[in-house]
Design a protein around this motif. Sequence first.
Motif, mmCIF file in Angstrom:
data_model
loop_
_atom_site.group_PDB
_atom_site.id
_atom_site.type_symbol
_atom_site.label_atom_id
_atom_site.label_comp_id
_atom_site.label_asym_id
_atom_site.label_seq_id
_atom_site.Cartn_x
_atom_site.Cartn_y
_atom_site.Cartn_z
ATOM 1 N N ASP A 6 -8.448 -6.295 -0.525
ATOM 2 C CA ASP A 6 -7.151 -6.972 -0.471
ATOM 3 C C ASP A 6 -6.914 -7.795 -1.743
ATOM 4 O O ASP A 6 -5.802 -7.813 -2.287
ATOM 5 C CB ASP A 6 -7.066 -7.884 0.753
ATOM 6 C CG ASP A 6 -6.913 -7.096 2.042
ATOM 7 O OD1 ASP A 6 -6.496 -5.912 1.959
ATOM 8 O OD2 ASP A 6 -7.186 -7.674 3.090
ATOM 9 N N LEU A 7 -7.937 -8.462 -2.171
ATOM 10 C CA LEU A 7 -7.806 -9.269 -3.396
ATOM 11 C C LEU A 7 -7.548 -8.379 -4.614
ATOM 12 O O LEU A 7 -6.730 -8.695 -5.468
ATOM 13 C CB LEU A 7 -9.078 -10.090 -3.639
ATOM 14 C CG LEU A 7 -9.252 -11.320 -2.760
ATOM 15 C CD1 LEU A 7 -10.608 -11.950 -3.020
ATOM 16 C CD2 LEU A 7 -8.171 -12.340 -3.014
ATOM 17 N N ILE A 8 -8.231 -7.264 -4.702
ATOM 18 C CA ILE A 8 -8.062 -6.353 -5.837
ATOM 19 C C ILE A 8 -6.651 -5.774 -5.806
ATOM 20 O O ILE A 8 -5.994 -5.693 -6.841
ATOM 21 C CB ILE A 8 -9.143 -5.253 -5.818
ATOM 22 C CG1 ILE A 8 -10.468 -5.883 -6.186
ATOM 23 C CG2 ILE A 8 -8.789 -4.132 -6.757
ATOM 24 C CD1 ILE A 8 -11.618 -4.967 -6.389
ATOM 25 N N ARG A 9 -6.199 -5.350 -4.577
ATOM 26 C CA ARG A 9 -4.838 -4.811 -4.464
ATOM 27 C C ARG A 9 -3.804 -5.879 -4.850
ATOM 28 O O ARG A 9 -2.817 -5.575 -5.500
ATOM 29 C CB ARG A 9 -4.576 -4.349 -3.042
ATOM 30 C CG ARG A 9 -5.098 -2.989 -2.830
ATOM 31 C CD ARG A 9 -4.584 -2.452 -1.521
ATOM 32 N NE ARG A 9 -5.544 -1.482 -1.116
ATOM 33 C CZ ARG A 9 -6.115 -1.373 0.043
ATOM 34 N NH1 ARG A 9 -5.805 -2.182 1.007
ATOM 35 N NH2 ARG A 9 -6.986 -0.448 0.277
ATOM 36 N N ALA A 10 -3.997 -7.103 -4.454
ATOM 37 C CA ALA A 10 -3.065 -8.184 -4.778
ATOM 38 C C ALA A 10 -3.051 -8.419 -6.290
ATOM 39 O O ALA A 10 -1.992 -8.610 -6.897
ATOM 40 C CB ALA A 10 -3.439 -9.464 -4.034
ATOM 41 N N LYS A 11 -4.226 -8.397 -6.905
ATOM 42 C CA LYS A 11 -4.306 -8.595 -8.353
ATOM 43 C C LYS A 11 -3.672 -7.429 -9.101
ATOM 44 O O LYS A 11 -2.991 -7.626 -10.106
ATOM 45 C CB LYS A 11 -5.765 -8.771 -8.810
ATOM 46 C CG LYS A 11 -6.318 -10.121 -8.517
ATOM 47 C CD LYS A 11 -5.579 -11.151 -9.343
ATOM 48 C CE LYS A 11 -6.031 -12.547 -9.019
ATOM 49 N NZ LYS A 11 -5.139 -13.514 -9.561
ATOM 50 N N ILE A 12 -3.905 -6.206 -8.590
ATOM 51 C CA ILE A 12 -3.293 -5.030 -9.210
ATOM 52 C C ILE A 12 -1.770 -5.135 -9.105
ATOM 53 O O ILE A 12 -1.054 -4.855 -10.057
ATOM 54 C CB ILE A 12 -3.825 -3.726 -8.582
ATOM 55 C CG1 ILE A 12 -5.275 -3.503 -9.007
ATOM 56 C CG2 ILE A 12 -2.965 -2.536 -8.976
ATOM 57 C CD1 ILE A 12 -5.951 -2.308 -8.377
ATOM 58 N N ALA A 13 -1.258 -5.565 -7.954
ATOM 59 C CA ALA A 13 0.185 -5.727 -7.765
ATOM 60 C C ALA A 13 0.729 -6.793 -8.720
ATOM 61 O O ALA A 13 1.790 -6.637 -9.317
ATOM 62 C CB ALA A 13 0.492 -6.078 -6.314
ATOM 63 N N GLU A 14 -0.058 -7.868 -8.857
ATOM 64 C CA GLU A 14 0.362 -8.932 -9.784
ATOM 65 C C GLU A 14 0.403 -8.404 -11.210
ATOM 66 O O GLU A 14 1.323 -8.692 -11.978
ATOM 67 C CB GLU A 14 -0.628 -10.110 -9.722
ATOM 68 C CG GLU A 14 -0.370 -11.091 -8.625
ATOM 69 C CD GLU A 14 -1.399 -12.220 -8.642
ATOM 70 O OE1 GLU A 14 -1.788 -12.673 -9.759
ATOM 71 O OE2 GLU A 14 -1.810 -12.627 -7.565
ATOM 72 N N LEU A 15 -0.654 -7.637 -11.553
ATOM 73 C CA LEU A 15 -0.710 -7.076 -12.906
ATOM 74 C C LEU A 15 0.438 -6.078 -13.137
ATOM 75 O O LEU A 15 1.014 -6.033 -14.225
ATOM 76 C CB LEU A 15 -2.064 -6.407 -13.155
ATOM 77 C CG LEU A 15 -3.242 -7.365 -13.349
ATOM 78 C CD1 LEU A 15 -4.551 -6.578 -13.432
ATOM 79 C CD2 LEU A 15 -3.057 -8.192 -14.612
ATOM 80 N N GLU A 16 0.735 -5.256 -12.100
ATOM 81 C CA GLU A 16 1.853 -4.314 -12.197
ATOM 82 C C GLU A 16 3.154 -5.097 -12.413
ATOM 83 O O GLU A 16 3.973 -4.718 -13.255
ATOM 84 C CB GLU A 16 1.952 -3.460 -10.932
ATOM 85 C CG GLU A 16 0.868 -2.409 -10.796
ATOM 86 C CD GLU A 16 0.991 -1.311 -11.826
ATOM 87 O OE1 GLU A 16 2.121 -0.918 -12.210
ATOM 88 O OE2 GLU A 16 -0.055 -0.853 -12.312
ATOM 89 N N GLU A 17 3.362 -6.161 -11.650
ATOM 90 C CA GLU A 17 4.570 -6.991 -11.774
ATOM 91 C C GLU A 17 4.608 -7.650 -13.161
ATOM 92 O O GLU A 17 5.644 -7.690 -13.809
ATOM 93 C CB GLU A 17 4.582 -8.050 -10.660
ATOM 94 C CG GLU A 17 5.867 -8.842 -10.547
ATOM 95 C CD GLU A 17 7.079 -7.994 -10.168
ATOM 96 O OE1 GLU A 17 8.174 -8.313 -10.655
ATOM 97 O OE2 GLU A 17 6.932 -6.993 -9.431
ATOM 98 N N LEU A 18 3.453 -8.164 -13.594
ATOM 99 C CA LEU A 18 3.349 -8.789 -14.924
ATOM 100 C C LEU A 18 3.633 -7.765 -16.007
ATOM 101 O O LEU A 18 4.316 -8.051 -16.991
ATOM 102 C CB LEU A 18 1.950 -9.398 -15.096
ATOM 103 C CG LEU A 18 1.696 -10.141 -16.399
ATOM 104 C CD1 LEU A 18 2.627 -11.345 -16.523
ATOM 105 C CD2 LEU A 18 0.260 -10.579 -16.500
#
Length: 188
Positions: A6-18
């Motif tokens: 979940d943390l990795i997916r959230a970070k990936i989503a953040e990175l995608e948004e960034l």
Amino acid sequence: MSLFEDLIRAKIAELEELKKNLLVDIETRIRREAYALLNKFTGQITSVESEVTLERERIIYEALVNSRRKIAETYENLLKDLIDAVYSEIDKIRGTERYVKFLTFLIQNAINYIQSRDVIIYTSPKDRGVVEAIARSLGITGLISERDMRVGVVVTSRDGSVTVDYSLETIVANKLEELKHLLYLGIQ
């Protein structure tokens, strides 16, 4: 699913948004800088175009002034040549019957204007003898005197109150504007 996933997916989503925002931010900054540079160079281009236009107008104006000056000089030279040709022709006919008639006409007009035959006649040294003969033939009493002139006569009353200047220099000077007009019309 695990917490780690979940943390990795959230970070990936953040990175995608960034990543999406980063591209938009970079494009926006690049566009602003490009517009700023474009505006800067557009101003410089407009300034250079204005300078070029002013310089072109200055060059055209200078050329026009120079051409008019040269035309005026040419007209003045042609006028001088015309006047010199008149004097040359008079010198050629000096002493002929036609020239004597010319001087007689001038003297007769002058004494008619002055309304007296008791006058002083000034003439060029070259014409003194001819003028003396004309004066005798017209019954003029008075003096014949030499004056520095090329052609013609200056007739004055004895008391000096009336003067008629029929020297060719004065006749030409009085007709100068008319001669210029004729010359300029003849050239165009």
